[in-house]
Design a protein around this motif. Structure first.
Motif, PDB file in Angstrom:
ATOM      1  N   GLU A  18       0.844  -1.213   0.000  1.00 41.69           N
ATOM      2  CA  GLU A  18       0.000   0.000   0.000  1.00 41.69           C
ATOM      3  C   GLU A  18       0.879   1.263   0.000  1.00 41.69           C
ATOM      4  OE1 GLU A  18      -3.155  -0.252  -0.498  1.00 41.69           O
ATOM      5  OE2 GLU A  18      -3.626  -2.293   0.108  1.00 41.69           O
ATOM      6  N   GLU A  53      -4.292   5.494  -0.867  1.00 38.34           N
ATOM      7  CA  GLU A  53      -3.388   4.358  -0.617  1.00 38.34           C
ATOM      8  C   GLU A  53      -2.688   4.506   0.729  1.00 38.34           C
ATOM      9  OE1 GLU A  53      -3.760   1.871  -2.248  1.00 38.34           O
ATOM     10  OE2 GLU A  53      -4.545   2.559  -4.156  1.00 38.34           O
ATOM     11  N   HIS A  60      -5.077   3.389   3.206  1.00 38.40           N
ATOM     12  CA  HIS A  60      -5.141   1.907   3.237  1.00 38.40           C
ATOM     13  C   HIS A  60      -3.996   1.361   4.086  1.00 38.40           C
ATOM     14  CE1 HIS A  60      -7.228   1.814  -0.996  1.00 38.40           C
ATOM     15  NE2 HIS A  60      -7.949   2.398  -0.079  1.00 38.40           N
ATOM     16  N   GLU A  71      -3.443  -2.050  -9.856  1.00 39.18           N
ATOM     17  CA  GLU A  71      -4.606  -2.389  -9.023  1.00 39.18           C
ATOM     18  C   GLU A  71      -4.919  -3.885  -9.095  1.00 39.18           C
ATOM     19  OE1 GLU A  71      -6.024  -0.797  -6.647  1.00 39.18           O
ATOM     20  OE2 GLU A  71      -4.873   1.006  -7.029  1.00 39.18           O
ATOM     21  N   VAL A 103      -2.544  -5.462  -6.753  1.00 35.22           N
ATOM     22  CA  VAL A 103      -2.936  -5.254  -5.354  1.00 35.22           C
ATOM     23  C   VAL A 103      -4.083  -6.207  -4.982  1.00 35.22           C
ATOM     24  CG1 VAL A 103      -3.856  -3.608  -3.655  1.00 35.22           C
ATOM     25  CG2 VAL A 103      -2.159  -2.843  -5.308  1.00 35.22           C
ATOM     26  N   GLN A 152     -11.048  -3.144  -3.431  1.00 35.15           N
ATOM     27  CA  GLN A 152     -10.334  -3.522  -4.653  1.00 35.15           C
ATOM     28  C   GLN A 152     -11.289  -3.703  -5.835  1.00 35.15           C
ATOM     29  OE1 GLN A 152      -7.187  -2.345  -3.631  1.00 35.15           O
ATOM     30  NE2 GLN A 152      -7.042  -3.357  -5.599  1.00 35.15           N
ATOM     31  N   GLU A 203     -11.848  -0.195  -6.968  1.00 34.49           N
ATOM     32  CA  GLU A 203     -10.667   0.437  -7.557  1.00 34.49           C
ATOM     33  C   GLU A 203     -10.336  -0.144  -8.929  1.00 34.49           C
ATOM     34  OE1 GLU A 203      -7.361   1.277  -5.013  1.00 34.49           O
ATOM     35  OE2 GLU A 203      -8.643   2.832  -4.186  1.00 34.49           O
TER      36      GLU A 203
HETATM   37 FE1  FEO Z   1      -4.873   0.099  -1.742  1.00 28.21          FE
HETATM   38 FE2  FEO Z   1      -5.522   0.739  -4.703  1.00 28.21          FE
HETATM   39  O1  FEO Z   1      -5.061  -0.465  -3.431  1.00 28.21           O
END
Ligand code: FEO
Length: 172
Positions: free
Chosen positions: A17, A50, A53, A94, A97, A127, A130
């Motif tokens: 992150e 981020e 996060h 993304e 992630v 996620q 995103e």
């Molecule tokens: Fe925290 Fe866009 O992933």
């Protein structure tokens, strides 16, 4: 209490992150010097998300008896061939992630750590959003290509997207 294995896996996600935040910060800078203010603001706001996060994970690890680690980060790409390439990178990142979160969910189930599993559901939902947003933006930018007028309008639209998303999350 988190197990050592879970603590390590969560610390790894903290790094992911933090690196995401740096990647988007570099994209914001590039867009800003290229004169696309809307895109730059969108990226600054993504970078901040981020970081949030990362902080959420840090708090969780520390609250659950672990120790959150702040680690060295890989330097991000600072230039791009085009906006198209930049948004492709954003989308790919993304997806990466999401895979990383899925792996964490998998580990938490293996370890029967239902508290961590429950905590991670927020990231799973985040996620989905995103990835969908990155996909939508990439589709738009692919349609525009190198058309200057299209890019100008896109820059204005994406600024609106930033304002709406900030309003819906209560950050403005
Ligand atoms: Fe925290 Fe866009 O992933």
């Amino acid at each position: 209490m988190v197990s050592k294995n879970i603590e390590n896996a969560l610390n790894e996600q903290i790094r992911v992150e933090a690196e995401s935040s740096q990647i988007y910060l570099a994209m914001a800078c590039w867009a800003e010097v290229k004169g696309l203010e809307g895109v730059a603001n969108f990226m600054y706001s993504q970078s901040q998300e981020e970081r949030d996060h990362m902080l959420k994970l840090i708090k969780f690890v520390n609250e659950r008896g672990g120790h959150a680690h702040v680690s060295e980060l890989k330097a991000p790409n600072v230039t791009f061939k085009s906006f198209q390439e930049m948004f492709e990178k954003l989308y790919e990142h993304e997806v990466y992630v999401s895979e990383s979160i899925n792996e964490l969910v998998h580990i938490s189930l293996q370890e029967k750590d239902y508290a961590t599993h429950n905590f991670l559901q927020w990231y799973v939902a985040e996620q989905i959003e995103e990835e969908a947003m990155a996909r939508t933006i990439l589709d738009k930018i692919n349609l525009i290509g190198n058309d200057k007028g299209g890019l100008y309008l896109f820059d204005r639209d994406i600024e609106q997207l930033t304002i709406n998303s900030a309003a819906s999350t209560g950050t403005v």
